[in-house]
Scaffold this active site. Structure first.
Site, PDB file in Angstrom:
ATOM      1  N   GLU A 175       0.881  -1.178   0.000  1.00  0.00           N
ATOM      2  CA  GLU A 175       0.000   0.000   0.000  1.00  0.00           C
ATOM      3  C   GLU A 175       0.908   1.215   0.000  1.00  0.00           C
ATOM      4  O   GLU A 175       1.650   1.426   0.954  1.00  0.00           O
ATOM      5  CB  GLU A 175      -0.864   0.018   1.264  1.00  0.00           C
ATOM      6  CG  GLU A 175      -1.756  -1.191   1.461  1.00  0.00           C
ATOM      7  CD  GLU A 175      -2.940  -1.217   0.529  1.00  0.00           C
ATOM      8  OE1 GLU A 175      -3.209  -0.178  -0.106  1.00  0.00           O
ATOM      9  OE2 GLU A 175      -3.573  -2.268   0.402  1.00  0.00           O
ATOM     10  N   CYS A 197      -3.356   8.295   3.720  1.00  0.00           N
ATOM     11  CA  CYS A 197      -3.041   7.836   2.361  1.00  0.00           C
ATOM     12  C   CYS A 197      -4.239   8.008   1.446  1.00  0.00           C
ATOM     13  O   CYS A 197      -4.095   8.088   0.229  1.00  0.00           O
ATOM     14  CB  CYS A 197      -2.605   6.384   2.405  1.00  0.00           C
ATOM     15  SG  CYS A 197      -3.792   5.356   3.274  1.00  0.00           S
TER      16      CYS A 197
HETATM   17  P1  NAP Z   1       8.401   4.785   4.598  1.00  0.00           P
HETATM   18  O1  NAP Z   1       9.522   5.683   4.904  1.00  0.00           O
HETATM   19  O2  NAP Z   1       8.424   4.037   3.327  1.00  0.00           O
HETATM   20  O3  NAP Z   1       8.329   3.787   5.846  1.00  0.00           O
HETATM   21  C1  NAP Z   1       7.331   2.810   5.956  1.00  0.00           C
HETATM   22  C2  NAP Z   1       7.831   1.670   6.810  1.00  0.00           C
HETATM   23  O4  NAP Z   1       8.925   1.009   6.146  1.00  0.00           O
HETATM   24  C3  NAP Z   1       8.388   2.113   8.167  1.00  0.00           C
HETATM   25  O5  NAP Z   1       8.041   1.141   9.121  1.00  0.00           O
HETATM   26  C4  NAP Z   1       9.884   2.136   7.928  1.00  0.00           C
HETATM   27  O6  NAP Z   1      10.630   1.991   9.110  1.00  0.00           O
HETATM   28  C5  NAP Z   1      10.050   0.934   7.026  1.00  0.00           C
HETATM   29  N1  NAP Z   1      11.259   0.935   6.210  1.00  0.00           N
HETATM   30  C6  NAP Z   1      12.014   1.991   5.811  1.00  0.00           C
HETATM   31  N2  NAP Z   1      13.022   1.568   5.035  1.00  0.00           N
HETATM   32  C7  NAP Z   1      12.916   0.219   4.954  1.00  0.00           C
HETATM   33  C8  NAP Z   1      13.660  -0.802   4.298  1.00  0.00           C
HETATM   34  N3  NAP Z   1      14.739  -0.509   3.560  1.00  0.00           N
HETATM   35  N4  NAP Z   1      13.274  -2.073   4.425  1.00  0.00           N
HETATM   36  C9  NAP Z   1      12.180  -2.401   5.157  1.00  0.00           C
HETATM   37  N5  NAP Z   1      11.424  -1.469   5.798  1.00  0.00           N
HETATM   38  C10 NAP Z   1      11.779  -0.192   5.694  1.00  0.00           C
HETATM   39  O7  NAP Z   1       7.006   5.508   4.615  1.00  0.00           O
HETATM   40  P2  NAP Z   1       6.455   6.541   5.678  1.00  0.00           P
HETATM   41  O8  NAP Z   1       7.143   7.810   5.366  1.00  0.00           O
HETATM   42  O9  NAP Z   1       6.511   5.978   7.063  1.00  0.00           O
HETATM   43  O10 NAP Z   1       4.910   6.589   5.316  1.00  0.00           O
HETATM   44  C11 NAP Z   1       4.312   7.614   4.564  1.00  0.00           C
HETATM   45  C12 NAP Z   1       3.827   7.087   3.248  1.00  0.00           C
HETATM   46  O11 NAP Z   1       3.002   5.959   3.457  1.00  0.00           O
HETATM   47  C13 NAP Z   1       2.987   8.071   2.485  1.00  0.00           C
HETATM   48  O12 NAP Z   1       3.530   8.243   1.221  1.00  0.00           O
HETATM   49  C14 NAP Z   1       1.623   7.426   2.370  1.00  0.00           C
HETATM   50  O13 NAP Z   1       0.958   7.636   1.157  1.00  0.00           O
HETATM   51  C15 NAP Z   1       1.916   6.002   2.544  1.00  0.00           C
HETATM   52  N6  NAP Z   1       0.780   5.355   3.156  1.00  0.00           N
HETATM   53  C16 NAP Z   1       0.012   4.528   2.408  1.00  0.00           C
HETATM   54  C17 NAP Z   1      -1.066   3.908   2.976  1.00  0.00           C
HETATM   55  C18 NAP Z   1      -1.933   2.976   2.199  1.00  0.00           C
HETATM   56  O14 NAP Z   1      -2.719   2.275   2.810  1.00  0.00           O
HETATM   57  N7  NAP Z   1      -1.835   2.924   0.909  1.00  0.00           N
HETATM   58  C19 NAP Z   1      -1.376   4.122   4.317  1.00  0.00           C
HETATM   59  C20 NAP Z   1      -0.583   4.981   5.035  1.00  0.00           C
HETATM   60  C21 NAP Z   1       0.497   5.590   4.440  1.00  0.00           C
HETATM   61  P3  NAP Z   1      11.233   3.285   9.864  1.00  0.00           P
HETATM   62  O15 NAP Z   1      10.084   4.102  10.280  1.00  0.00           O
HETATM   63  O16 NAP Z   1      11.969   2.703  11.002  1.00  0.00           O
HETATM   64  O17 NAP Z   1      12.114   3.964   8.867  1.00  0.00           O
END
Ligand code: NAP
Length: 524
Positions: free
Chosen positions: A258, A297
């Site tokens: 997602e 999101c």
């Molecule tokens: P993110 O930076 O991609 O992080 C998401 C998760 O992935 C966090 O738990 C993060 O851990 C982890 N992560 C980071 N790097 C990783 C790697 N190399 N390998 C495995 N896991 C890793 O995203 P975010 O900034 O937290 O979230 C915001 C985004 O989420 C927005 O763009 C939004 O659109 C999207 N979103 C989508 C939905 C949906 O249902 N479609 C819902 C909510 C949000 P750390 O926090 O420890 O870095």
């Protein structure tokens, strides 16, 4: 002062990571709250424990018994709600009604699956549709069945829904008989950790059924084996890393993503500035921009109105946004709190600047002072409405999701152009259509369905009934094609598919009759 290091729950015991850990902050006051660390954990032991002990114990239960466990989790979470609200205010910077979307939304979703699961009763696997005859003689038939996967479900979650993001996934996983390991996003991990702690302490689930790892994600994906599943919510960039990890690319670990989404709202070309459809659009856009400071999101990012209504829509939305007081969520009268961190504050400011290269500013809430918050410290961003009279010439506006209280109003010429512009989002979680004309709504839903996970139609007859453009309800599908990640979650019992394996059993009718009450017909 050093703040406490939150323990992880892995291999059936509480374990504190090594080292200083990563700090979690109050995004309004800037103070450090707690720390998290996954350093030094024996992940291989933890995954094996969940897979073997947790999985076996859950699969020994029926759907009905597991549904009852979900019901008990609901009771525990309800009992501790006040503590969750306190953590959300401190660590997520949200006002009470925004915390509710996350906390009560998560509890509601669990309750929904507890009820749905109870109806599956004593069964231990699912029958998928009717038997199909395979020979001239009806004695040889095929029956598709769904059995729970014998692996773990790893959830890598985003920062914006530390409660709902866990439970909307854990409810169908646990109901399916699949143990869960959750890795919350670091910046808001406290609420997830506390909820898991309460559920573990209550002794509801068998050992290994629910584990939590807070802090770095390093090494988690390496643990995944062919019958495990991984569910990721977050940015498209991290989604690409997950998708190309050898666990997914080589070991066929099932993967649900997602990701970002540039969701749309569309006003009927027949609407007028004094129509109910127009007013409904204005209210919904304002709500979507301000709930959780736009960190959803599913939030509306692009608003399409007929060219003749562009100025009227800009004025009406701006007038309502001007009433949004922004600041410390603890202060009375504040309607919108902070973003989750100062990093997100910087990212959103940079995103607004990027969108501005193609858009005019129609409303800039940053002119008003923050309530009870220091602008140099607090991650508070006021609502910003941008606008484009020539969206067909834009690129950035259709591609960049700014994860804050920001939306762009766009003028369209003719409905075919509006459809084409909406599709330039390249696949979104949700679009909403505002109209009093059922035929227009039905046509739009069919026209735009293939590029959306959900089409939410708001018409005057359901103005007080509908669930909201951005609210994800457990009975409806959540996910979206293309840039939204291509994932599917929820959708009632459809969610169980991800945690089950489908098998075609080709056998004599006599053999297929043997399952009796151990199998139940599956009606998503
Ligand atoms: P993110 O930076 O991609 O992080 C998401 C998760 O992935 C966090 O738990 C993060 O851990 C982890 N992560 C980071 N790097 C990783 C790697 N190399 N390998 C495995 N896991 C890793 O995203 P975010 O900034 O937290 O979230 C915001 C985004 O989420 C927005 O763009 C939004 O659109 C999207 N979103 C989508 C939905 C949906 O249902 N479609 C819902 C909510 C949000 P750390 O926090 O420890 O870095």
């Amino acid at each position: 002062m050093t703040t406490p290091l939150l323990p992880n729950f892995l291999a059936g015991r509480w374990q504190t990571g090594t080292g200083a850990g990563l700090p979690l902050f109050d995004p309004v006051l800037g103070t450090e709250l707690v720390r998290v660390s996954s350093a030094g954990l024996d992940l291989a032991e933890g995954f094996a424990f969940a897979r073997e002990q947790g999985g076996a114990a859950l699969r020994a239960l029926s759907y009905g018994q597991r549904a009852a466990l979900l019901g008990q989790i609901v009771e525990v979470l309800q009992k501790n709600r006040d503590a969750y609200y306190e953590i959300a205010t401190a660590n997520c910077g949200t006002v009470t009604k925004d915390s509710a979307v996350d906390i009560d939304g998560g509890i509601f979703t669990l309750g929904y699956y507890a009820k749905q699961g109870a109806a599956l009763g004593d069964a231990q696997f699912l029958l998928d549709s009717a038997r199909i005859r395979m020979a001239k003689d009806p004695l040889f038939q095929t029956q598709h069945i769904l059995t729970p996967t014998r692996g773990v479900a790893l959830f890598i979650n985003a920062f914006n829904f530390p409660s709902w993001g866990l439970w909307e996934k854990a409810a169908p996983a646990l109901l399916s008989g699949v143990p869960v390991i959750v890795k919350p996003a670091t910046s808001t991990a406290w609420l997830t950790q506390r909820m898991v702690q309460d559920v573990v302490d209550a002794g509801i689930l068998p050992a290994g059924a629910l584990s939590i790892v807070c802090g770095s994600s390093a090494g988690l994906m390496d643990q995944l084996q062919p019958f495990d599943v991984v569910s990721f919510t977050g940015s498209a960039d991290t989604g690409r890393i997950i998708r190309s990890h050898p666990a997914v690319a080589q070991r066929s670990v099932r993967c649900n993503i997602e990701a970002d989404s540039v969701n749309s709202a569309l006003l009927d070309p027949a609407a007028t500035a004094d129509s109910e459809a127009f007013n409904l659009l204005v209210s919904e856009v304002v709500r979507e921009m301000t709930v959780k400071s736009g960190q959803k999101c599913t939030a509306i990012r692009r608003v399409f109105v007929p060219r003749a209504l562009y100025d009227a829509a800009a004025q009406a939305i701006a007038a309502k946004l001007a009433k949004t007081t922004v600041g410390n969520p603890r202060s009375e009268g504040v309607r919108m709190g902070a973003l989750v961190s100062r990093e997100q504050f910087d990212t959103v400011q940079a995103g607004i600047a990027h969108l501005k290269t193609e858009a005019e500013v129609l409303f800039d809430g940053s002119q008003a002072a923050l309530v009870d918050a220091d602008p140099a410290v607090a991650a508070c961003v006021a609502p910003t409405l941008l606008g484009s009279r020539q969206p067909a010439d834009a690129e950035v506006l259709h591609a960049v999701e700014v994860f804050g209280p920001v939306a762009t109003l766009m003028a369209y010429d003719g409905i075919e152009q509006a459809y084409e512009l909406i599709r330039r989002g390249e696949g979104s979680l949700v679009m909403s259509v505002f109209s009093a004309d059922p035929a227009f709504i039905a046509h739009t839903a069919a026209e735009l369905g293939s590029s959306h996970g959900r089409v939410h139609a708001i018409s005057p007859d359901i103005a007080t009934l509908h669930s909201g453009h951005g609210n994800v309800m457990p009975m409806s599908l959540h996910g979206g094609p293309g840039r939204a990640g291509g994932g599917e979650e929820l959708g009632g019992l459809r969610a169980l598919n991800f945690y089950h394996r489908r098998t075609a059993v080709q056998a004599s009718t006599a053999a297929l009759d043997q399952w009796g009450a151990t199998a139940v017909a599956y009606q998503p």
